[in-house]
Design an enzyme around this catalytic site. Structure first.
Site, short mmCIF file in Angstrom:
data_model
loop_
_atom_site.label_atom_id
_atom_site.label_comp_id
_atom_site.label_asym_id
_atom_site.label_seq_id
_atom_site.Cartn_x
_atom_site.Cartn_y
_atom_site.Cartn_z
N ARG A 163 1.06 -1.35 0.27
CA ARG A 163 -0.03 0.14 0.16
C ARG A 163 0.95 1.09 -0.50
NH1 ARG A 163 -1.88 -3.03 4.50
NH2 ARG A 163 -3.70 -3.86 4.13
N ARG A 245 10.81 -0.60 8.37
CA ARG A 245 11.10 -0.60 10.46
C ARG A 245 12.90 -0.94 10.02
NH1 ARG A 245 7.68 0.40 11.88
NH2 ARG A 245 5.96 -0.81 12.88
N GLU A 274 15.84 1.86 17.93
CA GLU A 274 14.91 2.42 18.04
C GLU A 274 14.89 2.55 19.67
OE1 GLU A 274 13.00 3.22 14.45
OE2 GLU A 274 10.88 3.76 16.18
N HIS A 292 10.56 8.19 14.19
CA HIS A 292 9.41 7.88 14.30
C HIS A 292 8.07 8.19 13.70
CE1 HIS A 292 8.37 3.07 13.73
NE2 HIS A 292 7.67 3.71 13.01
N ALA A 294 6.06 8.89 10.64
CA ALA A 294 5.78 9.18 9.30
C ALA A 294 3.59 8.99 9.47
CB ALA A 294 6.17 7.40 8.46
C1 DGY Z 1 3.43 1.09 11.85
O1 DGY Z 1 2.18 1.78 12.35
O2 DGY Z 1 3.66 0.67 11.78
C2 DGY Z 1 4.15 2.54 11.95
O3 DGY Z 1 5.49 2.13 11.87
C3 DGY Z 1 3.33 3.38 12.90
O4 DGY Z 1 2.35 4.46 12.79
#
Ligand code: DGY
Length: 331
Positions: A163, A245, A274, A292, A294
């Site tokens: 996605r 990741r 992390e 982190h 995003a």
């Molecule tokens: C996830 O949802 O896996 C992201 O790394 C954080 O939103």
């Protein structure tokens, strides 16, 4: 199950998640923002709950699951407020009959936005230029001042075309970029045309791309997918972007590649260990580092938070949780 199940929420989450849980059960939660329980604390608090609403910072390993499964009441489900679920031993949960859910889809656009922003920021040296200005060093326009890499009409290489990878390609289309991808699952020709993506073996993507953006899940087969050999294949002008990741990229090899000029820069939102970060990265001007974030828009985090609650509520009502990862545990 008890009339009102016991639910543990392991971090402060967006407010709308709580009333959904409180409508069905007794909720134990920390309401202090930014508190992350260490493993020992999680192990102390977890047992005695029907449901655990977890975050990606929680190490939900086999020992934790076994301890919670053996307690009264026994753990029925772990609802992770994240699309990634590498923090949970899903095999152990399945063996113990514990359901596991995640929050896919709702964060894809927001994550794609940030991945593209990181690409732009690294290519055009935006954080570095801003640091320079704030430090009072800007004395006037200069022909060579902060010249960066061009984004438009360049080549984007996606490692992973799920996605978020597809959304990254849509963002890239606006900049008239040429998008190459590698994924273990090749898309249909119709999808490749729709998303404007060209499939190539991974090594060729790495060799041809100006920007390499990682969008695979983290699992044993993607551990250090990008390491010494892969950096060697990249162009010396290439920029690596990782919003997936941390451990997908060998962070020590990345430091060596940057030091040796094997690649030109990196934009990282995730780290191998992390919140710890390879110390050399902190002093490199050609590296943009984010904590982190995003998926961090309030709207998206609220959608993720309520989605995790909805999974618990569905399970409580005897329905199939919409985002269950191991449906085999449901009779
Ligand atoms: C996830 O949802 O896996 C992201 O790394 C954080 O939103």
């Amino acid at each position: 199950m008890s009339a009102r199940p016991k639910i543990l929420v392991t971090q402060k989450v967006p407010d709308p998640a709580y009333p959904l849980l409180e409508a069905i059960g007794d909720v134990e939660a920390t309401m202090e923002e930014g508190v992350i329980w260490p493993y020992e604390e999680l192990l102390r608090r977890g047992p005695g709950h029907d449901y655990i609403y977890s975050l990606l910072t929680d190490n939900i390993d086999a020992h934790f699951l076994e301890t919670c499964a053996a307690s009264t009441p026994a753990l029925k489900m772990v609802a992770n407020m994240a699309v990634g679920f590498n923090n949970i031993d899903v095999d152990a949960a399945t063996r113990l009959g514990i359901a596991v859910s995640n929050t896919p889809g709702v964060l894809s656009d927001t994550t794609g936005d940030l991945a593209f922003a990181l690409l732009m920021a690294t290519a055009r040296r935006i954080p570095e230029a801003e640091r320079f200005l704030r430090a009072g060093k800007y004395t006037g326009w200069g022909p060579l001042l902060f010249c960066g890499a061009e984004v438009h009409h360049s080549t984007l290489g996606l490692i992973g075309a799920g996605r978020i990878g597809k959304i990254m390609s849509k963002r890239a289309s606006g900049f008239e970029m040429n998008t190459l991808y590698f994924d273990v699952y090749r898309m249909s020709p119709a999808d490749e045309a729709q998303y404007n993506m060209t499939y190539l073996p991974m090594d060729e993507v790495l060799q041809q791309a100006d920007f390499i953006s990682v969008h695979t899940p983290y699992m044993p087969s993607t551990h250090h997918l990008i390491s010494e050999r892969e950096f060697h294949l990249m162009k010396p002008t290439a920029i690596l972007i990782n919003t997936a990741r941390g451990p997908i990229v060998d962070e020590k090899a990345l430091v060596r590649a940057l030091q040796a000029g094997k690649i030109a820069g990196a934009g990282l939102d995730v780290f191998e260990n992390e919140p710890a970060i390879e110390p050399e990265l902190l002093s490199m001007e050609n590296v943009v580092l984010l904590p982190h974030i995003a998926s961090a828009s309030l709207k998206t985090r609220t959608l993720m938070a309520t989605m995790a609650s909805d999974n618990i509520v569905a399970h409580f009502h005897g329905q199939r949780p919409p985002n269950i990862l191991n449906p085999e545990v449901l009779q």
